[in-house]
Design a protein around this motif. Structure first.
Motif, PDB file in Angstrom:
ATOM      1  N   LEU A 186      -3.675  31.880  96.899  1.00 58.04           N
ATOM      2  CA  LEU A 186      -4.698  31.057  97.581  1.00 58.04           C
ATOM      3  C   LEU A 186      -6.081  31.251  96.955  1.00 58.04           C
ATOM      4  CD1 LEU A 186      -3.503  31.740 101.246  1.00 58.04           C
ATOM      5  CD2 LEU A 186      -3.394  29.525 100.089  1.00 58.04           C
ATOM      6  N   LYS A 187      -6.105  32.047  95.868  1.00 55.67           N
ATOM      7  CA  LYS A 187      -7.325  32.342  95.103  1.00 55.67           C
ATOM      8  C   LYS A 187      -8.386  33.110  95.910  1.00 55.67           C
ATOM      9  CE  LYS A 187      -6.848  28.880  91.477  1.00 55.67           C
ATOM     10  NZ  LYS A 187      -5.388  28.812  91.607  1.00 55.67           N
ATOM     11  N   ASP A 188      -7.927  33.826  96.930  1.00 51.79           N
ATOM     12  CA  ASP A 188      -8.829  34.717  97.675  1.00 51.79           C
ATOM     13  C   ASP A 188      -8.654  36.120  97.086  1.00 51.79           C
ATOM     14  OD1 ASP A 188     -10.316  36.185  99.428  1.00 51.79           O
ATOM     15  OD2 ASP A 188      -9.368  35.444 101.257  1.00 51.79           O
ATOM     16  N   TYR A 189      -9.197  36.275  95.877  1.00 53.21           N
ATOM     17  CA  TYR A 189      -8.944  37.500  95.119  1.00 53.21           C
ATOM     18  C   TYR A 189      -9.533  38.744  95.794  1.00 53.21           C
ATOM     19  CZ  TYR A 189      -7.737  34.057  91.561  1.00 53.21           C
ATOM     20  OH  TYR A 189      -7.176  32.994  90.900  1.00 53.21           O
ATOM     21  N   LYS A 190     -10.709  38.580  96.401  1.00 52.47           N
ATOM     22  CA  LYS A 190     -11.390  39.712  97.039  1.00 52.47           C
ATOM     23  C   LYS A 190     -10.526  40.312  98.163  1.00 52.47           C
ATOM     24  CE  LYS A 190     -15.830  40.961  99.117  1.00 52.47           C
ATOM     25  NZ  LYS A 190     -17.114  40.436  99.652  1.00 52.47           N
ATOM     26  N   SER A 191     -10.007  39.434  99.025  1.00 48.40           N
ATOM     27  CA  SER A 191      -9.160  39.908 100.140  1.00 48.40           C
ATOM     28  C   SER A 191      -7.840  40.477  99.627  1.00 48.40           C
ATOM     29  CB  SER A 191      -8.878  38.757 101.119  1.00 48.40           C
ATOM     30  OG  SER A 191     -10.082  38.287 101.660  1.00 48.40           O
ATOM     31  N   SER A 192      -7.319  39.857  98.570  1.00 44.37           N
ATOM     32  CA  SER A 192      -6.065  40.323  97.975  1.00 44.37           C
ATOM     33  C   SER A 192      -6.226  41.740  97.435  1.00 44.37           C
ATOM     34  CB  SER A 192      -5.632  39.371  96.856  1.00 44.37           C
ATOM     35  OG  SER A 192      -4.393  39.774  96.323  1.00 44.37           O
ATOM     36  N   ILE A 193      -7.325  41.988  96.730  1.00 42.37           N
ATOM     37  CA  ILE A 193      -7.603  43.326  96.181  1.00 42.37           C
ATOM     38  C   ILE A 193      -7.765  44.334  97.319  1.00 42.37           C
ATOM     39  CG2 ILE A 193      -9.381  44.701  94.988  1.00 42.37           C
ATOM     40  CD1 ILE A 193      -9.749  42.245  93.092  1.00 42.37           C
ATOM     41  N   ALA A 194      -8.421  43.913  98.404  1.00 43.53           N
ATOM     42  CA  ALA A 194      -8.617  44.816  99.561  1.00 43.53           C
ATOM     43  C   ALA A 194      -7.265  45.244 100.138  1.00 43.53           C
ATOM     44  CB  ALA A 194      -9.455  44.119 100.622  1.00 43.53           C
ATOM     45  N   ASP A 195      -6.319  44.302 100.226  1.00 47.85           N
ATOM     46  CA  ASP A 195      -4.983  44.637 100.744  1.00 47.85           C
ATOM     47  C   ASP A 195      -4.256  45.615  99.825  1.00 47.85           C
ATOM     48  OD1 ASP A 195      -5.056  43.278 103.114  1.00 47.85           O
ATOM     49  OD2 ASP A 195      -3.958  41.522 102.419  1.00 47.85           O
ATOM     50  N   ILE A 196      -4.350  45.381  98.526  1.00 45.72           N
ATOM     51  CA  ILE A 196      -3.679  46.271  97.572  1.00 45.72           C
ATOM     52  C   ILE A 196      -4.286  47.676  97.637  1.00 45.72           C
ATOM     53  CG2 ILE A 196      -3.350  46.757  95.095  1.00 45.72           C
ATOM     54  CD1 ILE A 196      -1.382  44.736  96.154  1.00 45.72           C
ATOM     55  N   LYS A 197      -5.601  47.751  97.779  1.00 42.94           N
ATOM     56  CA  LYS A 197      -6.249  49.073  97.870  1.00 42.94           C
ATOM     57  C   LYS A 197      -5.828  49.803  99.147  1.00 42.94           C
ATOM     58  CE  LYS A 197     -10.147  48.365  94.778  1.00 42.94           C
ATOM     59  NZ  LYS A 197     -11.607  48.161  94.625  1.00 42.94           N
ATOM     60  N   SER A 198      -5.672  49.050 100.240  1.00 48.42           N
ATOM     61  CA  SER A 198      -5.182  49.653 101.493  1.00 48.42           C
ATOM     62  C   SER A 198      -3.768  50.191 101.302  1.00 48.42           C
ATOM     63  CB  SER A 198      -5.175  48.622 102.632  1.00 48.42           C
ATOM     64  OG  SER A 198      -6.474  48.225 102.940  1.00 48.42           O
ATOM     65  N   LEU A 199      -2.940  49.396 100.625  1.00 48.73           N
ATOM     66  CA  LEU A 199      -1.547  49.797 100.354  1.00 48.73           C
ATOM     67  C   LEU A 199      -1.516  51.080  99.517  1.00 48.73           C
ATOM     68  CD1 LEU A 199       1.198  47.369  98.971  1.00 48.73           C
ATOM     69  CD2 LEU A 199       1.006  49.708  98.214  1.00 48.73           C
ATOM     70  N   LEU A 200      -2.375  51.122  98.497  1.00 49.26           N
ATOM     71  CA  LEU A 200      -2.354  52.261  97.575  1.00 49.26           C
ATOM     72  C   LEU A 200      -2.845  53.562  98.225  1.00 49.26           C
ATOM     73  CD1 LEU A 200      -3.532  50.465  94.315  1.00 49.26           C
ATOM     74  CD2 LEU A 200      -1.252  51.407  94.748  1.00 49.26           C
ATOM     75  N   LYS A 201      -3.558  53.440  99.348  1.00 48.49           N
ATOM     76  CA  LYS A 201      -3.932  54.656 100.101  1.00 48.49           C
ATOM     77  C   LYS A 201      -2.678  55.308 100.688  1.00 48.49           C
ATOM     78  CE  LYS A 201      -8.580  53.197 101.447  1.00 48.49           C
ATOM     79  NZ  LYS A 201      -9.358  52.588 102.538  1.00 48.49           N
ATOM     80  N   THR A 202      -1.717  54.448 101.080  1.00 51.27           N
ATOM     81  CA  THR A 202      -0.456  54.949 101.644  1.00 51.27           C
ATOM     82  C   THR A 202       0.515  55.345 100.539  1.00 51.27           C
ATOM     83  OG1 THR A 202      -0.768  53.456 103.506  1.00 51.27           O
ATOM     84  CG2 THR A 202       1.419  54.383 103.260  1.00 51.27           C
ATOM     85  N   GLU A 203       0.603  54.491  99.502  1.00 49.76           N
ATOM     86  CA  GLU A 203       1.539  54.751  98.396  1.00 49.76           C
ATOM     87  C   GLU A 203       0.812  54.613  97.058  1.00 49.76           C
ATOM     88  OE1 GLU A 203       5.137  52.494  98.526  1.00 49.76           O
ATOM     89  OE2 GLU A 203       5.652  53.157 100.549  1.00 49.76           O
ATOM     90  N   PRO A 204       0.109  55.667  96.646  1.00 49.36           N
ATOM     91  CA  PRO A 204      -0.711  55.572  95.428  1.00 49.36           C
ATOM     92  C   PRO A 204       0.071  55.271  94.154  1.00 49.36           C
ATOM     93  CG  PRO A 204      -0.868  57.769  96.452  1.00 49.36           C
ATOM     94  CD  PRO A 204       0.005  56.951  97.327  1.00 49.36           C
ATOM     95  N   LYS A 205       1.396  55.535  94.168  1.00 47.89           N
ATOM     96  CA  LYS A 205       2.179  55.319  92.937  1.00 47.89           C
ATOM     97  C   LYS A 205       3.070  54.078  93.018  1.00 47.89           C
ATOM     98  CE  LYS A 205       2.196  60.229  91.760  1.00 47.89           C
ATOM     99  NZ  LYS A 205       2.993  61.454  91.620  1.00 47.89           N
TER     100      LYS A 205
END
Length: 219
Positions: A186-205
């Protein structure tokens, strides 16, 4: 509690299928136990990595908990017309007057949806998941339907389903990853990156998440 302890022991021994069965059984007794929900999510991921998409076929049978033991969803003995509505003192976990029968029906519909996904019929799977969600708002059903919506290029619907899943389980890895995928499309890159960063807090690898983050940083 004994089920959760045994499940944790199985998990420590890397006997993931037995741990999965115990966590699932615990949820039949009381579907509001967050530790059991978290355990199911962890075991699903571990079994998927170990056995691939056919992991469910290798599971031992999940025992059916008798209705009498399912205190969370007990219904008053007077099964008068309209007996599906919970008593006034129903526990908060009893969303929308769910009965044991409707929970079981919801589970069956979800499994039917899963079978359609395996066959590549995502439209039919969406129908089954939608019927299931009318009976029981379950995190996994939302993330499964979101996967179908992604495949069908219905990105807005996919993102909405993941948001609903995250209301039920704020750290759900699948919901965060799939919403990030939908938001990227949907080209909402900022929100997409925020979700991935949240995910990586739980599973950094998490390799899939790290790969998607690289793609987003290039977008």
């Amino acid at each position: 509690k004994p089920l959760l302890r045994r499940a944790a022991a199985y998990e420590a021994l890397e006997r993931y299928s037995l741990a999965y069965v115990d966590y699932k059984t615990a949820l039949q007794v009381d579907c509001s136990v967050q530790a059991a929900h978290d355990g199911v999510n962890r075991m699903t991921k571990a079994l998927l990595e170990k056995d691939g998409v056919s992991w469910r076929q290798k599971l031992p049978p999940i025992p059916t908990v008798p209705v009498s033991a399912q205190t969370r969803w007990s219904i008053p003995s007077a099964q008068a017309p309209g007996g599906n509505t919970p008593p006034a003192t129903a526990p908060q976990g009893q969303r929308g007057g769910n009965t044991t029968a409707s929970m079981e029906r919801a589970r069956m519909l979800k499994e039917e949806g899963n079978e359609f996904v395996k066959k590549g019929n995502h439209k039919k799977a969406v129908e089954k998941y939608t019927e299931s969600l009318k009976l029981s708002k379950e995190c996994a059903t939302y993330t499964n339907r979101a996967l179908c919506y992604l495949t069908l290029k219905q990105y807005k619907e996919a993102a909405q389903d993941c948001t609903e899943a995250l209301k039920l389980d704020p750290k759900n890895v699948k919901a965060l990853y799939r919403r990030a995928q939908a938001l990227k499309e949907l080209k909402d890159y900022k929100s997409s990156i925020a979700d991935i960063k949240s995910l990586l807090k739980t599973e950094p690898k998490n390799t899939a998440a790290l790969r998607l983050l690289q793609e987003l940083n290039r977008a």
